[in-house]
Write an enzyme that holds these catalytic residues in place. Structure first.
Site, PDB file in Angstrom:
ATOM      1  CG  ASP A 236      -2.274   0.756   1.146  1.00  0.00           C
ATOM      2  OD1 ASP A 236      -2.511   1.134  -0.078  1.00  0.00           O
ATOM      3  OD2 ASP A 236      -2.829   1.014   1.991  1.00  0.00           O
TER       4      ASP A 236
ATOM      5  CG  ASN B 210      -0.686   4.435   3.727  1.00  0.00           C
ATOM      6  OD1 ASN B 210      -1.319   5.211   4.299  1.00  0.00           O
ATOM      7  ND2 ASN B 210      -0.865   3.594   3.054  1.00  0.00           N
TER       8      ASN B 210
ATOM      9  CE  LYS C 188      -3.042   4.825   0.464  1.00  0.00           C
ATOM     10  NZ  LYS C 188      -4.372   4.817   0.529  1.00  0.00           N
TER      11      LYS C 188
HETATM   12  N1  LIG Z   1       1.299   7.570  13.975  1.00  0.00           N
HETATM   13  C1  LIG Z   1       0.771   8.802  13.369  1.00  0.00           C
HETATM   14  N2  LIG Z   1       0.980  10.094  13.586  1.00  0.00           N
HETATM   15  C2  LIG Z   1       0.351  10.848  12.921  1.00  0.00           C
HETATM   16  N3  LIG Z   1      -0.647  10.687  12.199  1.00  0.00           N
HETATM   17  C3  LIG Z   1      -1.284   9.627  11.930  1.00  0.00           C
HETATM   18  C4  LIG Z   1      -0.536   8.212  12.664  1.00  0.00           C
HETATM   19  N4  LIG Z   1      -0.873   7.290  12.060  1.00  0.00           N
HETATM   20  C5  LIG Z   1      -2.099   7.791  11.235  1.00  0.00           C
HETATM   21  N5  LIG Z   1      -2.180   9.090  11.219  1.00  0.00           N
HETATM   22  C6  LIG Z   1      -2.966   9.750  10.327  1.00  0.00           C
HETATM   23  O1  LIG Z   1      -4.301   9.021  10.199  1.00  0.00           O
HETATM   24  C7  LIG Z   1      -4.605   8.672   8.889  1.00  0.00           C
HETATM   25  C8  LIG Z   1      -5.394   7.461   8.943  1.00  0.00           C
HETATM   26  O2  LIG Z   1      -4.424   6.244   9.404  1.00  0.00           O
HETATM   27  P1  LIG Z   1      -4.335   5.100   8.678  1.00  0.00           P
HETATM   28  O3  LIG Z   1      -3.825   5.307   7.451  1.00  0.00           O
HETATM   29  O4  LIG Z   1      -3.509   4.138   9.319  1.00  0.00           O
HETATM   30  O5  LIG Z   1      -5.745   4.466   8.628  1.00  0.00           O
HETATM   31  P2  LIG Z   1      -6.655   3.279   8.022  1.00  0.00           P
HETATM   32  O6  LIG Z   1      -7.918   3.287   8.416  1.00  0.00           O
HETATM   33  O7  LIG Z   1      -5.697   2.157   7.897  1.00  0.00           O
HETATM   34  O8  LIG Z   1      -6.644   4.174   6.596  1.00  0.00           O
HETATM   35  P3  LIG Z   1      -6.752   3.540   5.049  1.00  0.00           P
HETATM   36  O9  LIG Z   1      -8.202   3.674   4.769  1.00  0.00           O
HETATM   37  O10 LIG Z   1      -5.972   4.522   4.239  1.00  0.00           O
HETATM   38  O11 LIG Z   1      -6.363   2.083   5.068  1.00  0.00           O
HETATM   39  C9  LIG Z   1      -2.984   8.844   8.184  1.00  0.00           C
HETATM   40  O12 LIG Z   1      -3.264   9.057   6.872  1.00  0.00           O
HETATM   41  C10 LIG Z   1      -2.433  10.010   8.969  1.00  0.00           C
HETATM   42  O13 LIG Z   1      -2.839  11.094   8.450  1.00  0.00           O
END
Ligand SMILES: Nc1ncnc2c1ncn2[C@@H]1O[C@H](COP(=O)(O)OP(=O)(O)OP(=O)(O)O)[C@@H](O)[C@H]1O
Length: 548
Positions: free
Chosen positions: A244, A249, A246
């Site tokens: 993934d 991430n 991009k």
């Molecule tokens: N450790 C962190 N520190 C700062 N911001 C974070 C952190 N982890 C996540 N984020 C923010 O939160 C957003 C969403 O987190 P993440 O991509 O892990 O969620 P997801 O539900 O798995 O998303 P996706 O649907 O894209 O898979 C990230 O794109 C980022 O902007």
């Protein structure tokens, strides 16, 4: 250089406030000037001027001294600027690059029962939202440290049939440890939610910065791309496909280095040539082999590298089209065209990474082929891994690095409310073990965190000693970092003497003092002392440990 830090009192509004130590009140300026900090303690505003070589730990101990307390564990900006608030929890951080004037208020210690419970964290604001998660900035009550809490609603993942995503993320995050990979601190579940407590990246998403700039220069892109290459190399060596890649991430840590995050689509493989068959990914970044659904292996990540590099250099993903069908067709069949401003070497690397036949893709035979490509010839990989290369920019200290669309969202308050605190006793998510990993960051960075308590131990640790441990260890580890770093010389070390209730001194020649606070430290520090002695011996310095 070489002088003790000084503090200048300037403009106190309080009359009965404790006086500052006379020796420290002499006017003092350094080459870099001074920093004025307005402390706000019990609504009294007091202004001090600090020499900018002072550390955050020193500020905190001053705050404690001034208030005659010992339970201030961090400081925070009144405006809630994430980068500064984060740095204000890192005791060894010097104030060199802080804004010249700050309004700060104290963060007080609060006792917690365990690291693996949501009630040990205060939610502050939403910083991100994913397909099935909300990510909230949280502050740990007993250390004052800031973390990102990724909260996933169980009902949501059951509805979206994403259980294996979250379990895989949990499994992989609990194992990985690399300077450019997000670090898990702990995770746990309540009846309705799963929570990942992750190291907080105050620089936000690379995507956000790319959006602000339009596109990166080749030098800027090379830096981020090369750090991602190292993160990916580490994952593949450990038989993890990321799947993934991009700019959303790729997060930026406070020092501007990257952290690869979001392991929802990542999967473990047993053999390095193993194929996976799940159809998944973000539409713009799908590889031809994913679209043809004949199975995919590690080459999918090399394609991801190609898409990423193209986007960093142009501002949009390769083959982008508003119509998903057309975009998928282009990904599978169309030749990619490149803008004129892109260098030949960059075009060559991207073309080889985006080769539609995964068997011919650069990296598929040997990962080193990517690192050896001419576009990356200026990268010193070892230095890069040890964070010796300077990032293109460091996250802003004057404004938020998170998009308003997230920070203005309401916190999913239910996930943090007392009603949902109950730990889960059912077996619906039995594989989602409650975990305390306890480390944050990588051990090469400045914010290496001591694991001075293990889960469940806190009930037996009294308030004072746990604060003292936090301060002692952070300070001492930063000192170790400094010595391991090649920049160690007798001139550039000037740690403040912070006196709380020292029991042992680490005395160095050239003279320097680090004070420690607890006799427990004597036991726990032994391996560290040996390592330190060895390092110093190589530099012809002596180290003696003196017990008071
Ligand atoms: N450790 C962190 N520190 C700062 N911001 C974070 C952190 N982890 C996540 N984020 C923010 O939160 C957003 C969403 O987190 P993440 O991509 O892990 O969620 P997801 O539900 O798995 O998303 P996706 O649907 O894209 O898979 C990230 O794109 C980022 O902007």
């Amino acid at each position: 250089m070489g002088q003790s830090p000084m503090i200048q009192e300037s403009n106190s509004k309080s009359t009965n406030r404790p006086r500052l130590n006379h020796a420290r009140t002499k006017p003092f300026t350094t080459e870099n000037g001074t920093i004025t900090i307005n402390f706000s303690i019990n609504s009294e505003i007091t202004t001090y001027t600090f020499d900018n070589i002072v550390t955050v730990g020193f500020l905190i101990s001053e705050a404690n001294r001034l208030t005659k307390t010992d339970n201030i564990i961090a400081l925070k900006t009144l405006e809630g600027i994430e980068t500064i608030d984060y740095l204000l929890t890192i005791y060894e951080k010097t104030l060199d690059h802080f804004p010249t004037s700050l309004n700060l208020s104290p963060v007080f210690f609060e006792k917690i029962e365990s690291e693996i419970e949501i009630q040990s964290y205060h939610p502050i604001k939403v910083i991100g939202k994913g397909g099935f998660s909300q990510v909230t900035l949280v502050r740990q009550k007993n250390t004052g440290r800031l973390y990102a809490c990724k909260t996933v609603s169980k009902a949501n993942i059951l509805k979206q049939k994403k259980i294996c995503h979250v379990l895989s993320e949990h499994k992989i995050l609990s194992k990985v440890s690399h300077p450019f990979v997000i670090q898990l601190h702990s995770c746990f579940q309540t009846i309705d939610y799963l929570h990942f407590i992750l190291e907080f990246c105050p620089g936000g998403e690379l995507f956000y910065h790319l959006g602000n700039l339009g596109r990166f220069t080749e030098d800027q892109a090379r830096f981020y791309f090369a750090e991602v290459v190292l993160a990916l190399e580490y994952l593949h060596e450990n038989k993890v496909l990321f799947r993934d890649l991009k700019p959303e991430n790729i997060l930026l840590a406070s020092d501007g280095h990257i952290k690869l995050s979001d392991f929802g689509l990542a999967r473990e493989i047993i053999r390095s040539d193993e194929k996976r068959y799940t159809y998944c990914g973000s539409a713009e970044y799908m590889s031809p082999e994913m679209l043809s659904r004949n199975g995919h292996g590690k080459e999918i990540d090399y394609y991801g590298l190609g898409s990423l590099l193209f986007e960093l250099l142009t501002g949009s993903p390769p083959f982008y089209d508003e119509s998903i069908e057309k975009m998928f067709w282009k990904i599978q069949h169309e030749e990619l065209s490149f803008p004129k401003y892109m260098s030949e070497d960059a075009v060559d690397l991207i073309s080889r990474l985006l080769d539609k036949n995964e068997k011919n893709r650069i990296g598929s035979k040997n990962f080193a082929d990517i690192k050896d490509h001419i576009w990356l010839s200026t990268i010193h990989w070892k230095r890069l891994l040890h964070k010796k290369a300077s990032p293109p920019f460091v996250p802003s200290m004057s404004r938020s690095n998170f998009a308003d669309e997230f920070t203005s969202m309401p916190i999913e308050i239910e996930a943090f409310s007392e009603d949902t605190w109950k730990p889960c006793e059912g077996d619906r998510f039995i594989e989602f073990d409650n975990l305390y990993v306890g480390r944050v960051s990588d051990g090469w960075g400045e914010n290496m965190r001591p694991s001075y308590v293990s889960s469940g131990d806190l009930s037996t640790v009294n308030t004072n000693s746990s604060i003292q441990h936090a301060q002692t260890f952070s300070r001492t580890e930063s000192f170790l970092d400094m010595n391991i770093d090649e920049s160690f010389t007798s001139e550039n070390i000037n740690l403040p003497r912070v006196s709380l209730s020292p029991k042992i001194h680490l005395q160095l020649n050239p003279p320097m003092l680090i004070e420690s606070l607890s006799s427990d430290f004597l036991l726990e520090a032994s391996p560290m002392k040996l390592a330190l002695q060895q390092k110093l011996r190589k530099k012809n310095l002596n180290l003696t440990f003196i017990s008071k």
